[in-house]
Design an enzyme around this catalytic site. Structure first.
Site, short mmCIF file in Angstrom:
data_model
loop_
_atom_site.label_atom_id
_atom_site.label_comp_id
_atom_site.label_asym_id
_atom_site.label_seq_id
_atom_site.Cartn_x
_atom_site.Cartn_y
_atom_site.Cartn_z
N HIS A 121 37.38 43.68 42.54
CA HIS A 121 37.97 42.88 41.44
C HIS A 121 39.49 42.91 41.51
CE1 HIS A 121 38.75 41.63 37.21
NE2 HIS A 121 37.62 40.99 37.36
N PHE A 122 40.14 42.32 42.26
CA PHE A 122 39.79 41.47 43.39
C PHE A 122 40.43 42.08 44.61
CE2 PHE A 122 40.10 38.88 39.57
CZ PHE A 122 38.86 38.27 39.53
#
Length: 150
Positions: free
Chosen positions: A53-54
């Site tokens: 994420h991410f």
């Protein structure tokens, strides 16, 4: 926020059943039972959620920021009740109102969680919460929680 007693990680562990990777409070800077709490979460690049994420731009998920607010609210609830959680009850998160995310939280940030008690009606606790990084609000919400016997 009011000033009060601080709590180190060892005392935090007495008030929250959460453990790695879901413990999101590192220290309590101050609390005033029945009024408010100020807690701290250091955000490290080693957090398990950053890998997904991410990967190209690591951002702390908003849901975990809200969970950190709820964990601070749980400590305030138990400090207000003058008890500690036990294995016969669970502190449930039952509602979120007005959640807003104003700025992304990244590795290296230090979250300052400020939670104020609003009311307790028939065992439903309501709180107002903000999260700051470098004295800027990055998130805010009203939270509702309850303690239930198992």
């Amino acid at each position: 926020m009011s000033t009060g007693t601080q709590m180190d990680i060892y005392e935090v562990l007495e008030y929250l059943p959460h453990r790695y990777p879901f413990l999101l409070i590192d220290r309590v800077l101050s609390y005033d039972p029945g009024k408010d709490i100020v807690a701290l979460k250091n955000v490290s690049i080693n957090e398990p959620f950053f890998g997904g994420h991410f990967p190209h731009h690591p951002v702390m998920p908003g849901v975990l920021i809200v969970e950190a607010m709820a964990q601070a609210a749980a400590i305030l609830t138990f400090k207000t009740l003058g008890t500690k959680p036990d294995d016969k009850s669970v502190y449930y998160f039952v509602g979120i109102d007005g959640a807003r995310f104003k700025k992304p939280v990244s590795a290296g940030d230090q979250l300052i969680l400020k939670v104020s008690f609003l009311r307790n009606l028939r065992g439903l606790w309501k709180f107002s919460a903000t999260v700051e990084v470098d004295e800027q609000i990055v998130a805010e919400a009203e939270l509702m929680c309850t303690v239930r016997e198992l």
